[in-house]
Design an enzyme around this catalytic site. Sequence first.
Site, PDB file in Angstrom:
ATOM      1  N   GLY A 117       9.652  -5.049  -1.303  1.00 32.45           N
ATOM      2  CA  GLY A 117      10.205  -3.711  -1.465  1.00 32.45           C
ATOM      3  C   GLY A 117       9.432  -2.589  -0.799  1.00 32.45           C
ATOM      4  O   GLY A 117       9.996  -1.834  -0.005  1.00 32.45           O
ATOM      5  N   GLY A 174      11.377  -9.286  -4.516  1.00 35.85           N
ATOM      6  CA  GLY A 174      10.798 -10.354  -5.332  1.00 35.85           C
ATOM      7  C   GLY A 174      11.124 -11.729  -4.769  1.00 35.85           C
ATOM      8  O   GLY A 174      10.293 -12.637  -4.778  1.00 35.85           O
ATOM      9  N   LYS A 232      -1.428  -3.989  -7.017  1.00 37.87           N
ATOM     10  CA  LYS A 232      -2.054  -4.900  -7.987  1.00 37.87           C
ATOM     11  C   LYS A 232      -2.474  -6.216  -7.382  1.00 37.87           C
ATOM     12  O   LYS A 232      -1.656  -7.000  -6.913  1.00 37.87           O
ATOM     13  CB  LYS A 232      -1.071  -5.162  -9.130  1.00 37.87           C
ATOM     14  CG  LYS A 232      -0.785  -3.921  -9.927  1.00 37.87           C
ATOM     15  CD  LYS A 232      -0.123  -4.285 -11.241  1.00 37.87           C
ATOM     16  CE  LYS A 232       0.387  -3.050 -11.941  1.00 37.87           C
ATOM     17  NZ  LYS A 232       1.845  -2.967 -11.975  1.00 37.87           N
ATOM     18  N   ARG A 269      23.440  -2.864   1.485  1.00 39.63           N
ATOM     19  CA  ARG A 269      23.676  -4.215   0.934  1.00 39.63           C
ATOM     20  C   ARG A 269      25.155  -4.596   0.955  1.00 39.63           C
ATOM     21  O   ARG A 269      25.492  -5.766   1.069  1.00 39.63           O
ATOM     22  CB  ARG A 269      23.152  -4.306  -0.496  1.00 39.63           C
ATOM     23  CG  ARG A 269      21.655  -4.330  -0.527  1.00 39.63           C
ATOM     24  CD  ARG A 269      21.143  -4.465  -1.929  1.00 39.63           C
ATOM     25  NE  ARG A 269      19.712  -4.698  -1.894  1.00 39.63           N
ATOM     26  CZ  ARG A 269      18.979  -4.977  -2.946  1.00 39.63           C
ATOM     27  NH1 ARG A 269      19.539  -5.065  -4.131  1.00 39.63           N
ATOM     28  NH2 ARG A 269      17.684  -5.184  -2.824  1.00 39.63           N
TER      29      ARG A 269
HETATM   30  P1  AMP Z   1       3.179  -3.005  -5.022  1.00 42.20           P
HETATM   31  O1  AMP Z   1       4.384  -2.639  -5.849  1.00 42.20           O
HETATM   32  O2  AMP Z   1       2.150  -3.812  -5.745  1.00 42.20           O
HETATM   33  O3  AMP Z   1       3.529  -3.521  -3.651  1.00 42.20           O
HETATM   34  O4  AMP Z   1       2.432  -1.620  -4.781  1.00 42.20           O
HETATM   35  C1  AMP Z   1       2.987  -0.569  -4.070  1.00 42.20           C
HETATM   36  C2  AMP Z   1       2.337   0.686  -4.574  1.00 42.20           C
HETATM   37  O5  AMP Z   1       0.943   0.589  -4.411  1.00 42.20           O
HETATM   38  C3  AMP Z   1       2.754   1.905  -3.820  1.00 42.20           C
HETATM   39  O6  AMP Z   1       3.503   2.717  -4.675  1.00 42.20           O
HETATM   40  C4  AMP Z   1       1.426   2.579  -3.464  1.00 42.20           C
HETATM   41  O7  AMP Z   1       1.424   3.956  -3.760  1.00 42.20           O
HETATM   42  C5  AMP Z   1       0.431   1.886  -4.351  1.00 42.20           C
HETATM   43  N1  AMP Z   1      -0.924   1.865  -3.779  1.00 42.20           N
HETATM   44  C6  AMP Z   1      -1.272   1.417  -2.558  1.00 42.20           C
HETATM   45  N2  AMP Z   1      -2.598   1.601  -2.361  1.00 42.20           N
HETATM   46  C7  AMP Z   1      -3.088   2.184  -3.479  1.00 42.20           C
HETATM   47  C8  AMP Z   1      -4.386   2.627  -3.859  1.00 42.20           C
HETATM   48  N3  AMP Z   1      -5.434   2.506  -3.053  1.00 42.20           N
HETATM   49  N4  AMP Z   1      -4.533   3.168  -5.093  1.00 42.20           N
HETATM   50  C9  AMP Z   1      -3.473   3.303  -5.905  1.00 42.20           C
HETATM   51  N5  AMP Z   1      -2.216   2.886  -5.592  1.00 42.20           N
HETATM   52  C10 AMP Z   1      -2.023   2.343  -4.388  1.00 42.20           C
END
Ligand code: AMP
Length: 380
Positions: A333, A356, A180, A43
């Site tokens: 990210g 974000g 999520k 950065r």
């Molecule tokens: P996000 O911050 O919402 O982009 O989520 C990223 C995180 O989602 C990563 O740390 C992954 O390990 C987790 N992730 C992806 N697929 C799954 C899954 N099927 N079950 C649990 N965690 C997951």
Amino acid sequence: MPAQLPGIERLGDLNGKKVLVRVDFNTPVHLVDGRLEVADDFRIRATLPLLEDLKSRGALVACMTHFGRPNGKVVPEFSVEPVRRRLNELCDGIQLLENLRFNPGEEANDPAFGASLVEGFDCFINEAFGASHRAHASIMIPPTLLPSAAGPNLQKEVSTLLGALENPVRPFVAIVGGAKVKDKLAITKVLSQKADAVIVGGGMAYTFEFAEGRTIGGSLFDETNVENCRELLATGKIRIPIDSRGLENGQPFGPDGGIAPVQSFGEDIPEGSMGLDIGTLSAAMFVEEILNAGTILWNGPMGVFEDTRFATGTEAIANAVATSKGFSVVGGGDSVAAIQKFHLENEVDFVSTGGGASLELVELGDLPGLRALRDSKVGA
Ligand code: AMP
């Protein structure tokens, strides 16, 4: 697309002028011989073209950044000192103000704090795309008080992301993943309106699978969003996995791995198991769609890629994004972390630095920090 951002030309002759630059130097640090040092200076290096350009025009330059989460208090471990040392090694004669978040006025968008920042300066440049989705004082107040402009990186981030979204070479394939569904629903909806296909993977996909009437065992699930997923599926644009890989419920997974045997599932996941990655059939189906794309926008991993047992799906997608002849943009990210893990960051056309901020720009088409620059009438 929102109106153009004011560029540096707007500031006129900068010889002898005092220029305040908002940067995002929120970099990882680590201990080296008992002293905190910058662990990744990406950065900082990204701002060098602007800083060198300003110096060559005879400007006197000071940068300001947030750094960690000191929550409005002076916390010595969050001092910008390690960043300042690295900045001075890379570029002479640039000042760096102390961590903006040492003052509660920063996150409260306090006009008095914002005014104190600009004291003694002649103009302001925002070069902090990664912070421009936050209506914080250092982003919002200077453009109301000083002639202001967008830095080249900020301009490039915005024009690339919005360009891909608004004028894509078709077919336009978007990929969303991550844990999520509630965090990603809004962006999935926008993408379903703009793209020709939206590939959905990762933990968020299981709520879509449930909405289609499949069993998902103990996989990630958000009951409150089943109806929203059903509506998105009805657009006909959403592609969801047709098989998965995972573990028996309760078995550990994550960066430290585990020894439990990996299970493979078809469309349905049985009661006692959970899905942690897309399966090989889904990966092949998604890869084909990605390889045929004219434009690709990727946000979020396909599984728990930090665990080598469940990185296969994300790696297949990363390789396809990298090899596709389509214009590829990776933002957010975790997909950036994934593309770096597989050493493919130089193979894609654009990697957005603002997690974000890039999500919010795609979702809402604008950001508070960009509006502040466009609304700046001082000296215009
Ligand atoms: P996000 O911050 O919402 O982009 O989520 C990223 C995180 O989602 C990563 O740390 C992954 O390990 C987790 N992730 C992806 N697929 C799954 C899954 N099927 N079950 C649990 N965690 C997951």
